[in-house]
Design a protein around this motif. Structure first.
Motif, PDB file in Angstrom:
ATOM      1  N   LYS A   1       0.826  -1.210   0.000  1.00  0.00           N
ATOM      2  CA  LYS A   1       0.000   0.000   0.000  1.00  0.00           C
ATOM      3  C   LYS A   1       0.859   1.257   0.000  1.00  0.00           C
ATOM      4  O   LYS A   1       0.551   2.232  -0.684  1.00  0.00           O
ATOM      5  CB  LYS A   1      -0.944  -0.003   1.210  1.00  0.00           C
ATOM      6  CG  LYS A   1      -2.122  -0.953   1.057  1.00  0.00           C
ATOM      7  CD  LYS A   1      -3.178  -0.696   2.127  1.00  0.00           C
ATOM      8  CE  LYS A   1      -4.433  -1.508   1.846  1.00  0.00           C
ATOM      9  NZ  LYS A   1      -5.528  -1.196   2.782  1.00  0.00           N
TER      10      LYS A   1
ATOM     11  N   ALA B   1       2.148   1.765  -3.422  1.00  0.00           N
ATOM     12  CA  ALA B   1       1.084   2.207  -4.321  1.00  0.00           C
ATOM     13  C   ALA B   1       0.801   3.698  -4.152  1.00  0.00           C
ATOM     14  O   ALA B   1       0.583   4.419  -5.133  1.00  0.00           O
ATOM     15  CB  ALA B   1      -0.182   1.391  -4.069  1.00  0.00           C
TER      16      ALA B   1
ATOM     17  N   VAL C   1      -6.013   4.476  -2.162  1.00  0.00           N
ATOM     18  CA  VAL C   1      -5.345   3.227  -1.788  1.00  0.00           C
ATOM     19  C   VAL C   1      -5.958   2.621  -0.534  1.00  0.00           C
ATOM     20  O   VAL C   1      -6.081   1.393  -0.409  1.00  0.00           O
ATOM     21  CB  VAL C   1      -3.830   3.462  -1.583  1.00  0.00           C
ATOM     22  CG1 VAL C   1      -3.159   2.210  -1.020  1.00  0.00           C
ATOM     23  CG2 VAL C   1      -3.168   3.836  -2.902  1.00  0.00           C
TER      24      VAL C   1
ATOM     25  N   VAL D   1       1.822  -4.771  -6.051  1.00  0.00           N
ATOM     26  CA  VAL D   1       1.672  -3.317  -6.132  1.00  0.00           C
ATOM     27  C   VAL D   1       0.880  -2.897  -7.362  1.00  0.00           C
ATOM     28  O   VAL D   1       0.018  -2.008  -7.295  1.00  0.00           O
ATOM     29  CB  VAL D   1       3.056  -2.630  -6.141  1.00  0.00           C
ATOM     30  CG1 VAL D   1       2.889  -1.128  -6.339  1.00  0.00           C
ATOM     31  CG2 VAL D   1       3.797  -2.895  -4.843  1.00  0.00           C
TER      32      VAL D   1
ATOM     33  N   LEU E   1      -2.492  -0.710  -7.461  1.00  0.00           N
ATOM     34  CA  LEU E   1      -2.456   0.550  -8.202  1.00  0.00           C
ATOM     35  C   LEU E   1      -3.632   0.641  -9.174  1.00  0.00           C
ATOM     36  O   LEU E   1      -4.296   1.685  -9.278  1.00  0.00           O
ATOM     37  CB  LEU E   1      -1.128   0.674  -8.956  1.00  0.00           C
ATOM     38  CG  LEU E   1      -0.783   2.033  -9.561  1.00  0.00           C
ATOM     39  CD1 LEU E   1      -0.790   3.110  -8.496  1.00  0.00           C
ATOM     40  CD2 LEU E   1       0.581   1.960 -10.233  1.00  0.00           C
TER      41      LEU E   1
END
Length: 204
Positions: free
Chosen positions: A158, A161, A179, A190, A194
């Motif tokens: 996270k 991201a 996120v 990731v 994303l």
């Protein structure tokens, strides 16, 4: 003086509870959000407490988790926010939501709390932002909502991201919000997070 009080929940009201322990009934002010998570009257309860002492009174403030208590202690270090103000903020925002609001500079969300204006909300951000980290915020959220070996990994994913979204030109507030809404599963990386976060952006 009191780290916590454990006993029978004798009463629960809109803004306070009474816990009977050792034959003594302790009146404890709690965040409004806590009321929904309280057990039935007569059941056992453990409340983490903060004793506020002034010349004319001794007041107990209580929280169902250590995390909420620690956030409360941080809030009352901010100029212009006393125990009532801190309780008001935690009655409006969870500890997790407050952390993300502070880290993203979201004073508008903080100012939704009763008695907290825009200037005071900004002061909260200025005074507390350096005492928090994005990684810690995600770890706390995971601790509060899930268990298991994926905690540290999910926090790292996270965090990466959010950084990726920021690199794409989104604000820190938008990145954090998008996120934080993604529910990570064990097989996600990731890139997966994303993609889902970018979809969340379209709903803002």
């Amino acid at each position: 003086m009191y780290a916590y009080i454990k006993g029978e929940l004798a009463e629960k009201n809109i803004d306070h509870i009474v816990v009977e322990a050792g034959g003594i009934g302790y009146l404890i002010y709690v965040p409004a959000q806590s009321i929904d998570y309280l057990p039935d009257e007569g059941d056992q309860i453990k409340v983490y407490t903060y004793l506020y002492i002034r010349e004319d009174a001794m007041v107990l403030y209580g929280f169902l988790t250590k995390d909420d208590l620690e956030i409360f202690k941080m809030l009352i270090t901010v100029s212009g926010i006393g125990p009532k103000g801190g309780l008001g903020i935690l009655s409006t925002l969870s500890a997790d939501d407050l952390r993300f609001a502070i880290l993203s500079g979201d004073s508008k969300t903080i100012s939704k709390a009763p008695g907290i204006g825009a200037k005071t909300a900004q002061r909260v951000i200025i005074d507390l932002k350096d005492k928090m980290s994005l990684e810690e915020a995600f770890e706390k959220k995971l601790d509060n909502n899930a268990d298991g070996v994926q905690k540290t990994l999910n926090s790292s994913i996270k965090n990466d991201a959010v950084l990726a979204l920021s690199a794409l030109g989104y604000s820190s507030a938008e990145s954090l919000k998008a996120v934080s809404k993604v529910d990570i599963t064990d097989d996600m990386d990731v890139e997966d997070v994303l993609k889902l976060a970018l979809k969340n952006m379209s709903s803002f």
